[in-house]
Each structure stands twice: as C-alpha cells, then as structure tokens.
Scaffold this motif. Structure first.
Motif, PDB file in Angstrom:
ATOM      1  N   PHE A  61      -9.010  -3.784   2.865  1.00 46.63           N
ATOM      2  CA  PHE A  61      -7.857  -4.417   2.241  1.00 46.63           C
ATOM      3  C   PHE A  61      -6.651  -3.496   2.197  1.00 46.63           C
ATOM      4  O   PHE A  61      -6.762  -2.272   2.271  1.00 46.63           O
ATOM      5  CB  PHE A  61      -8.190  -4.899   0.835  1.00 46.63           C
ATOM      6  N   SER A  62      -5.495  -4.133   2.067  1.00 45.07           N
ATOM      7  CA  SER A  62      -4.231  -3.431   1.897  1.00 45.07           C
ATOM      8  C   SER A  62      -3.449  -4.138   0.812  1.00 45.07           C
ATOM      9  O   SER A  62      -3.408  -5.373   0.770  1.00 45.07           O
ATOM     10  CB  SER A  62      -3.440  -3.436   3.214  1.00 45.07           C
ATOM     11  N   ILE A  63      -2.841  -3.370  -0.110  1.00 44.84           N
ATOM     12  CA  ILE A  63      -2.042  -3.934  -1.182  1.00 44.84           C
ATOM     13  C   ILE A  63      -0.582  -3.541  -0.936  1.00 44.84           C
ATOM     14  O   ILE A  63      -0.173  -2.413  -1.222  1.00 44.84           O
ATOM     15  CB  ILE A  63      -2.506  -3.437  -2.563  1.00 44.84           C
ATOM     16  N   THR A  64       0.182  -4.446  -0.368  1.00 43.20           N
ATOM     17  CA  THR A  64       1.600  -4.208  -0.128  1.00 43.20           C
ATOM     18  C   THR A  64       2.358  -4.744  -1.331  1.00 43.20           C
ATOM     19  O   THR A  64       2.826  -5.883  -1.344  1.00 43.20           O
ATOM     20  CB  THR A  64       2.079  -4.895   1.160  1.00 43.20           C
ATOM     21  N   ALA A  65       2.434  -3.938  -2.377  1.00 41.59           N
ATOM     22  CA  ALA A  65       3.047  -4.364  -3.624  1.00 41.59           C
ATOM     23  C   ALA A  65       3.786  -3.188  -4.232  1.00 41.59           C
ATOM     24  O   ALA A  65       3.239  -2.095  -4.317  1.00 41.59           O
ATOM     25  CB  ALA A  65       1.978  -4.883  -4.593  1.00 41.59           C
ATOM     26  N   PHE A  66       5.024  -3.429  -4.662  1.00 41.85           N
ATOM     27  CA  PHE A  66       5.787  -2.362  -5.268  1.00 41.85           C
ATOM     28  C   PHE A  66       6.757  -2.925  -6.295  1.00 41.85           C
ATOM     29  O   PHE A  66       7.244  -4.049  -6.159  1.00 41.85           O
ATOM     30  CB  PHE A  66       6.532  -1.528  -4.227  1.00 41.85           C
ATOM     31  N   PRO A  67       7.021  -2.173  -7.362  1.00 42.60           N
ATOM     32  CA  PRO A  67       7.869  -2.675  -8.440  1.00 42.60           C
ATOM     33  C   PRO A  67       9.266  -3.047  -7.956  1.00 42.60           C
ATOM     34  O   PRO A  67       9.860  -2.369  -7.118  1.00 42.60           O
ATOM     35  CB  PRO A  67       7.929  -1.491  -9.414  1.00 42.60           C
TER      36      PRO A  67
END
Length: 396
Positions: A208-214
């Motif tokens: 998996f990859s989590i492409t998430a940023f504030p």
C-alpha cells in the motif's frame, strides 16, 4: 489534486505529544539505537547501497531514497547477527521511526541526519525464533510522520555469511489519497496511528501507499500544496487494485472559496486520471464527516459536499445496472461515514482521536471484505501500536 504531485514548502512532524493512559504518562523516551558510523573499511560489516535490489521500498520515495507522505517504509530479508541502517543528510531531525523483526511488535526510535542506527542484534525480541534456526528473517521499517521523513544511505549486516535477501511483494495493492485526516496528523504516532494504516495493514498481505498530506484540496490551486516533490512514476509501481479517496474537507473550508461545481468537476477529473493509469482499479470515495456542531441538546455530524460526492458516483455508474440490479461495470463506490465517528472521536484540533481512527478503519475493512471479497489475512502482528485504552486498575 494532481496525481503527479509537483510543488516549495517542506513540513516536518515528530510525534511527541504527552499521552495519559490509566492515569500514567505513556513514556516516549524511546531507546536510542545510534552507533558510530560504520566505516566502509570495517571488514566485520557488509554494507549495501540504497539501490540494492534486495531492498523493497514501500509507499512514496524519490530517486534520492528520501521518503515522503504518510507511513512510507523499507522491508528486506536478511541472514545476519546484526542489522544497522545509515540515514542520509536529508533525514528530518529526530524523526520517529517504527521497526520490527518478523511478526514482533513494533519498536520505536528517533533518528536524525547522517546517523547510523543498530536495529537488530541477537538480543532483539524474536531474533532466531524461526525454524530452522538461522533461516531468513525480515526487517520492516516505517516512518511515522506524514511529510518529509528519512533518507536511506546504507544498510549494514554483520556476522558470519551475512547477506540480504529479497522478500517477494504481496499480490494485492491499495492506494489511499487524502489530506491530514488520512495522514494521521495529531494522532499518537501520526501515520501509523491513522485509519489509512489501520485499514490496509489490518487487511494483511497488502502492498500500500498513503498519498495524504495536510492542507491538500481536491480542487486545483486553492489550498496548501507542498512543493519540491518529484513526479510519481506510475509505470515503476504495480497498479492499485483498490484506490480509496477521502478529499474535500479543505475544499469545504469557506476561506478557500471552492464552489460545488468546481469540487464536482475536479473529483470527476481525478477519478478519470486514476482510471486512465489504473484501468482495473476499484475506487472507493468517502463522504465527509466535516466535524460536529452542537444542535439543541445533542451533536450533529457535518456533511460537506454531500450531494456533489454522491453525484460523482452516479456520474460513473448511471446506466450500468443490469436486469438483476447488479452493476458489473461499476468501479466507483460510495462509503458513507455517517454514524461511524461521534463528536468525542474528534480531538481538540479537529482530527480523529486514535479511537476514531480505529473505528473508521474497522468499518472500511468490513466494507472491503463484503464488497470485494477480500479476506482478512493479518494473523497476529500488531497493527495500531500501543493503543491500550482499557482500564487495568481494580480501584479508581
């Protein structure tokens, strides 16, 4: 939201909050693993560059072996008595990393630039518990923060005929695209306390990859968009079987002036881009919980862009039902978050607590199981590290 993220501000974050547990402060003075720099002329160590084919990088890394976004990782097999990793000068100061040997519980340590950390010795929990003794063991490392993290400079092994071994990738792949809510901002251990982590690691045997940023917005050019990130090479990575999207909370902030039409069109464009690159990927889009407001003598969940998100699903799936009411060609699914998180599952900084993340991850796991037939394959190793929220005191 561009999938090929380009952009001029580097944010760093280190998990350091004080956590009370059963009336006691949970320690966060993690053991130091730092050792002197290992010389390339030291014959007792075998050193491998970051490009060694036996090293498997998880999540987002650039061509300088610098980690980005939420919970990126490194995984490899080895036969050795000791394992150490050297971190390059682009490593964030004091960044917290989680690591574990095989299926043991996660261990935590702070690392910094231009340092070497000794992570495995014969006294490490789980060392040589394999059968037969001296068989291949696995080391996995995850960066806990949601931004610019570590740079891998070198992996070192010592003891006997030490060698690295390539660990095959799992056959299932997931991608999650989101903002700070998905990145784990303000959760105990940030990325590895997030619902994103809980969902995908909880399923087990999933790459998996989590492409998430504030601060990320769905609509282009309206919100904070971090810069300096190399484009993501989709061709170099397996396609996601399932893509989860949780975007829109920042768009829904009135200060960003994103209209309903702009949001709707941007969502359609994003899904079209994903499906062009990954035509077999099944896409789950989440409704926004958008915080809670007190109404009368109770609390009510918000619902930002509710109609627009539902209309996006209809846009891709209308006309796809057969005579039995089935949708064989549907690839966009709507996950309703209403009722999963309550107002006390949101912390003072408007983000889910650890409990809120666990609840959302658990419901999403069941949704994936029921919708796509994925069985849970996590069979023992912990997922949410140190989430010990039961009372163990007989008198209080």
């Amino acid at each position: 939201m561009r999938l090929s993220i380009t952009a001029a501000v580097l944010w760093t974050s280190v998990a350091s909050a004080t956590i009370l547990q059963n009336g006691q402060v949970r320690p966060n003075n993690y053991p130091s693993t730092a050792i002197p720099i290992i010389s390339s002329y030291n014959s007792s160590w075998h050193s491998y560059p970051p490009s060694a084919p036996e090293l498997s990088y998880k999540g987002r890394w650039d061509d300088k072996y610098i980690s980005w976004w939420s919970a990126p990782g490194l995984k490899f097999g080895f036969q050795a008595e000791q394992v150490a990793i050297s971190f390059g000068n682009y490593t964030s100061d004091g960044v917290l990393v989680a690591y574990r040997l095989d299926g043991q519980d996660w261990m935590l340590t702070n690392v910094t630039a231009s340092s070497t950390q000794l992570l495995v010795t014969p006294s490490t929990a789980g060392y040589n518990l394999t059968t037969p003794i001296n068989a291949t063991q696995t080391l996995e490392l995850r960066v806990t923060n949601w931004a610019y993290g570590v740079q891998i400079q070198c992996v070192h092994l010592s003891g006997g005929a030490a060698k690295l071994i390539k660990i095959p990738n799992y056959t299932r792949n997931m991608e999650l695209i989101g903002d700070s809510l998905s990145a784990g901002q303000y959760a105990t251990y940030e990325g590895i306390s997030s619902y994103s982590w809980g969902l995908m690691y909880g399923l087990g045997n999933v790459e998996f990859s989590i492409t998430a940023f504030p601060g990320d917005c769905l609509h282009e050019g309206r919100c904070y968009d971090p810069a300096g990130i190399p484009d993501w090479d989709f061709a170099a990575h397996p396609a996601a079987d399932i893509t989860v999207i949780n975007l829109g909370t920042n768009d829904n902030n009135t200060s960003n002036n994103v209209t309903a039409t702009q949001f709707y069109n941007s969502y359609i464009n994003l899904i079209n881009e994903i499906h062009t690159r990954w035509p077999q990927s099944q896409i789950i889009i989440l409704s926004l919980w958008s915080g809670f407001a007190q109404v009368g003598n109770t609390w009510q969940q918000g619902s930002g862009f509710l109609n627009e998100i539902q209309n996006v699903v209809k846009y891709f799936n209308n006309g796809s039902l057969n005579e039995r009411g089935e949708c064989p060609s549907c690839f966009v699914y709507y996950f309703n978050t209403t009722g999963i998180i309550e107002h006390n599952d949101i912390g003072p900084l408007y983000h889910p607590t650890d409990v809120g993340h666990v609840k959302l991850a658990s419901h999403l796991m069941q949704y994936v199981k029921l919708t796509f037939g994925w069985i849970f394959e996590q069979t023992g190793p912990e997922v949410q590290h140190e989430t010990l929220y039961w009372n163990d005191q007989p008198d209080y």
